[in-house]
Design a protein around this motif. Structure first.
Motif, PDB file in Angstrom:
ATOM      1  N   THR A   1      50.195  77.060   6.304  1.00 21.65           N
ATOM      2  CA  THR A   1      50.616  75.980   7.196  1.00 21.65           C
ATOM      3  C   THR A   1      51.586  75.073   6.446  1.00 21.65           C
TER       4      THR A   1
ATOM      5  N   VAL B   1      50.272  67.976  15.685  1.00 21.26           N
ATOM      6  CA  VAL B   1      48.987  67.261  15.791  1.00 21.26           C
ATOM      7  C   VAL B   1      49.081  65.783  15.406  1.00 21.26           C
TER       8      VAL B   1
ATOM      9  N   ARG C   1      43.740  78.520   9.834  1.00 21.16           N
ATOM     10  CA  ARG C   1      44.770  77.487   9.964  1.00 21.16           C
ATOM     11  C   ARG C   1      44.790  76.844  11.353  1.00 21.16           C
ATOM     12  N   ALA C   2      44.199  77.513  12.331  1.00 22.57           N
ATOM     13  CA  ALA C   2      44.209  76.961  13.694  1.00 22.57           C
ATOM     14  C   ALA C   2      43.262  75.766  13.832  1.00 22.57           C
TER      15      ALA C   2
ATOM     16  N   PRO D   1      43.219  72.116   9.891  1.00 23.87           N
ATOM     17  CA  PRO D   1      43.971  70.856   9.731  1.00 23.87           C
ATOM     18  C   PRO D   1      43.451  69.716  10.608  1.00 23.87           C
TER      19      PRO D   1
ATOM     20  N   GLN E   1      37.744  77.248  18.536  1.00 27.34           N
ATOM     21  CA  GLN E   1      38.473  76.533  19.592  1.00 27.34           C
ATOM     22  C   GLN E   1      39.654  77.346  20.128  1.00 27.34           C
TER      23      GLN E   1
ATOM     24  N   VAL F   1      42.030  73.671  25.692  1.00 28.95           N
ATOM     25  CA  VAL F   1      41.376  72.379  25.470  1.00 28.95           C
ATOM     26  C   VAL F   1      42.414  71.250  25.566  1.00 28.95           C
TER      27      VAL F   1
ATOM     28  N   ALA G   1      42.169  68.186  28.100  1.00 29.03           N
ATOM     29  CA  ALA G   1      42.011  66.856  27.490  1.00 29.03           C
ATOM     30  C   ALA G   1      43.047  65.878  28.059  1.00 29.03           C
TER      31      ALA G   1
ATOM     32  N   ARG H   1      49.760  64.086  20.240  1.00 32.70           N
ATOM     33  CA  ARG H   1      50.470  64.423  21.488  1.00 32.70           C
ATOM     34  C   ARG H   1      49.574  64.171  22.702  1.00 32.70           C
ATOM     35  N   ILE H   2      48.276  64.391  22.560  1.00 32.26           N
ATOM     36  CA  ILE H   2      47.344  64.078  23.664  1.00 32.26           C
ATOM     37  C   ILE H   2      47.329  62.569  23.895  1.00 32.26           C
TER      38      ILE H   2
ATOM     39  N   ASN I   1      40.505  64.244  13.216  1.00 25.25           N
ATOM     40  CA  ASN I   1      39.483  64.166  14.272  1.00 25.25           C
ATOM     41  C   ASN I   1      38.101  64.105  13.617  1.00 25.25           C
TER      42      ASN I   1
ATOM     43  N   PHE J   1      37.441  63.028  25.342  1.00 21.71           N
ATOM     44  CA  PHE J   1      37.225  64.351  25.916  1.00 21.71           C
ATOM     45  C   PHE J   1      36.769  65.252  24.780  1.00 21.71           C
TER      46      PHE J   1
HETATM   47  O1  UT7 Z   1      38.416  66.871  19.948  1.00 26.92           O
HETATM   48  C1  UT7 Z   1      37.938  67.801  20.863  1.00 26.92           C
HETATM   49  C2  UT7 Z   1      38.991  68.254  21.737  1.00 26.92           C
HETATM   50  N1  UT7 Z   1      39.978  69.006  20.983  1.00 26.92           N
HETATM   51  C3  UT7 Z   1      41.257  68.829  21.260  1.00 26.92           C
HETATM   52  O2  UT7 Z   1      41.574  67.985  22.061  1.00 26.92           O
HETATM   53  C4  UT7 Z   1      42.274  69.738  20.613  1.00 26.92           C
HETATM   54  C5  UT7 Z   1      43.228  70.256  21.629  1.00 26.92           C
HETATM   55  N2  UT7 Z   1      44.175  71.218  21.126  1.00 26.92           N
HETATM   56  C6  UT7 Z   1      45.183  70.916  20.273  1.00 26.92           C
HETATM   57  O3  UT7 Z   1      45.255  69.800  19.809  1.00 26.92           O
HETATM   58  C7  UT7 Z   1      46.228  71.953  19.968  1.00 26.92           C
HETATM   59  O4  UT7 Z   1      46.098  73.024  20.860  1.00 26.92           O
HETATM   60  C8  UT7 Z   1      46.189  72.494  18.521  1.00 26.92           C
HETATM   61  C9  UT7 Z   1      46.640  71.414  17.566  1.00 26.92           C
HETATM   62  C10 UT7 Z   1      44.790  72.953  18.173  1.00 26.92           C
HETATM   63  C11 UT7 Z   1      47.166  73.667  18.374  1.00 26.92           C
HETATM   64  O5  UT7 Z   1      48.477  73.296  18.775  1.00 26.92           O
HETATM   65  P1  UT7 Z   1      49.315  74.205  19.814  1.00 26.92           P
HETATM   66  O6  UT7 Z   1      50.599  73.544  19.970  1.00 26.92           O
HETATM   67  O7  UT7 Z   1      48.453  74.382  21.015  1.00 26.92           O
HETATM   68  O8  UT7 Z   1      49.508  75.510  18.992  1.00 26.92           O
HETATM   69  P2  UT7 Z   1      49.005  77.011  19.318  1.00 26.92           P
HETATM   70  O9  UT7 Z   1      47.568  77.175  18.989  1.00 26.92           O
HETATM   71  O10 UT7 Z   1      49.459  77.451  20.649  1.00 26.92           O
HETATM   72  O11 UT7 Z   1      49.883  77.801  18.258  1.00 26.92           O
HETATM   73  C12 UT7 Z   1      51.316  77.799  18.316  1.00 26.92           C
HETATM   74  C13 UT7 Z   1      51.819  78.572  17.119  1.00 26.92           C
HETATM   75  C14 UT7 Z   1      51.156  79.945  16.955  1.00 26.92           C
HETATM   76  O12 UT7 Z   1      52.130  80.840  16.438  1.00 26.92           O
HETATM   77  P3  UT7 Z   1      52.877  81.868  17.415  1.00 26.92           P
HETATM   78  O13 UT7 Z   1      51.771  82.673  18.038  1.00 26.92           O
HETATM   79  O14 UT7 Z   1      53.617  81.016  18.402  1.00 26.92           O
HETATM   80  O15 UT7 Z   1      53.739  82.632  16.477  1.00 26.92           O
HETATM   81  C15 UT7 Z   1      50.114  79.694  15.902  1.00 26.92           C
HETATM   82  O16 UT7 Z   1      49.795  80.859  15.173  1.00 26.92           O
HETATM   83  O17 UT7 Z   1      51.531  77.848  15.919  1.00 26.92           O
HETATM   84  C16 UT7 Z   1      50.807  78.683  15.005  1.00 26.92           C
HETATM   85  N3  UT7 Z   1      49.889  77.849  14.294  1.00 26.92           N
HETATM   86  C17 UT7 Z   1      50.189  77.278  13.114  1.00 26.92           C
HETATM   87  N4  UT7 Z   1      51.297  77.316  12.362  1.00 26.92           N
HETATM   88  C18 UT7 Z   1      51.307  76.614  11.215  1.00 26.92           C
HETATM   89  C19 UT7 Z   1      48.614  77.484  14.638  1.00 26.92           C
HETATM   90  N5  UT7 Z   1      48.107  76.685  13.699  1.00 26.92           N
HETATM   91  C20 UT7 Z   1      49.057  76.535  12.735  1.00 26.92           C
HETATM   92  C21 UT7 Z   1      49.121  75.831  11.530  1.00 26.92           C
HETATM   93  N6  UT7 Z   1      50.252  75.895  10.813  1.00 26.92           N
HETATM   94  N7  UT7 Z   1      48.092  75.078  11.077  1.00 26.92           N
END
Ligand code: UT7
Length: 332
Positions: free
Chosen positions: A31, A40, A155-156, A159, A219, A224, A228, A261-262, A286, A314
């Motif tokens: 990452t 985030v 990595r998902a 962080p 997750q 989510v 949210a 962003r949320i 978080n 949420f």
């Molecule tokens: O508190 C309880 C409630 N929880 C929440 O409210 C969390 C809600 N969700 C989120 O905040 C976001 O969905 C995340 C921060 C978890 C993820 O952000 P996203 O913009 O939804 O990213 P994504 O999971 O769709 O991933 C986009 C891309 C993927 O690559 P490809 O498939 O487009 O090539 C991931 O593999 O980003 C990649 N990716 C990363 N890259 C670098 C995912 N995590 C990382 C990372 N570093 N840490």
């Protein structure tokens, strides 16, 4: 008989000293500071490194601070509620352990499991207990050692989370301050998108569950995220409308800190400015049940008696909640 309102009369907080920043995290997983900051909004999070310390230890420090600030003795506390998803042990409850460490002699206690909505659920329960007239000094402490259920090879998720505790004292008042309105809810079908697979009675711990890394947060972020944004903003806007509070009349939005962003999307939908929003996600990430009280703790000096605050969260479940709070005291 005139109505008894329930007001927050003091705030305390604790975060561990150790700072895990995005650069160090980038040495653990593939990452970057840029990705985490943009997607985030987190720069660093606190980690409880001491292997002998747990959720209760953070909660105790946060509560001691509230007791000291408000001149309250442990004997006066009559109820302790601890929202957490990272209990010290399977049983007994973490609040039981906290109560012992603090020397609470005249209270009963329980934990509350509502994940990131835990503090809001706990505030509603505390308010109703105070409103019944039976309780006079309730301690509500949102505390989570998220590092204990975070997979630092994923990595998902790694962080996103940090450790911390935030505590409030809630007391009865005849004044028109405290909890004014609320909307709480849940949709249990959302559990498939955010949960911990093993460790409960469905999948007790085994070598296999450990090999499959099922004792960590799982997750599906995008699903989510969408839920949210729409639910947190819908309930916050509803509370504003039905209490006839215009964007200008709102002193503070206190949102759960899961993703900048949320938070920004919710503020936009409410029609409020960034200066009206409590934000500390960049430094703590978080912390689940602790995010909202940690915001109150950090912004306490800026709060004035009569300020309208909307708390909104949420979380896993799905669970959600929004509370309209009229702040009860000026900075001391
Ligand atoms: O508190 C309880 C409630 N929880 C929440 O409210 C969390 C809600 N969700 C989120 O905040 C976001 O969905 C995340 C921060 C978890 C993820 O952000 P996203 O913009 O939804 O990213 P994504 O999971 O769709 O991933 C986009 C891309 C993927 O690559 P490809 O498939 O487009 O090539 C991931 O593999 O980003 C990649 N990716 C990363 N890259 C670098 C995912 N995590 C990382 C990372 N570093 N840490």
């Amino acid at each position: 008989m005139s109505k008894i309102n329930a007001a927050i009369t003091g705030v305390g907080g604790y975060v561990p000293d150790y700072i895990l920043d995005n650069n160090e995290l980038s040495t653990l997983v593939d990452t970057s500071d840029e990705w985490i900051t943009q997607r985030v909004g987190i720069k660093e999070r606190r980690i409880l490194k001491d292997k002998n310390k747990a959720t209760s230890d953070m909660a105790v420090i946060a509560i001691q601070q509230v007791l000291e600030k408000t001149g309250t003795s442990p004997e006066e506390v009559d109820l302790l509620i601890c929202p957490t998803i990272t209990a010290d042990m399977g049983f007994p409850s973490t609040s039981n352990i906290i109560g012992d460490k603090l020397g609470l002699k005249n209270a009963f206690n329980f934990d509350l499991s509502a994940a990131c909505s835990g503090f809001i659920y706990g505030l509603e329960v505390s308010g109703r207990m105070i409103g019944s007239g039976a309780y006079k000094k309730v301690i509500l402490v949102g505390a989570d050692k998220m590092s204990s259920i975070t997979d630092y090879t994923d990595r998902a998720t790694c962080p996103l989370f940090g450790d911390g505790a935030g505590a409030v004292l809630i007391e009865p008042t005849k004044e028109e301050v405290g909890i004014m309105d609320r909307i709480l809810g849940f949709d249990g079908s959302g559990r498939e998108f955010l949960h911990m697979k093993a460790g409960g009675s469905l999948n007790p711990p085994s070598h296999e569950t450990i090999d499959r890394k099922e004792h960590f947060v799982y997750q599906e972020g995008k699903t989510v995220f969408k839920a949210a944004v729409s639910i947190m903003s819908d309930i916050a806007v509803d509370i504003m409308k039905r209490n006839k509070i215009s964007p200008d009349e709102l002193a503070w939005l206190v949102p759960h800190q899961a993703n900048l962003r949320i938070i920004e999307a919710v503020a936009r939908r409410m029609g409020i400015k960034r200066e009206q929003v409590m934000i500390n996600i960049q430094r703590y990430g978080n912390t689940t049940a602790a995010t909202i009280p940690l915001c109150l703790w950090e912004y306490e000096k800026q709060l004035k008696k009569g300020d309208n605050l909307i708390l909104t969260a949420f979380g896993a479940g799905f669970t959600w909640g929004s509370i309209l709070l009229k702040w009860a005291y000026d900075p001391k």
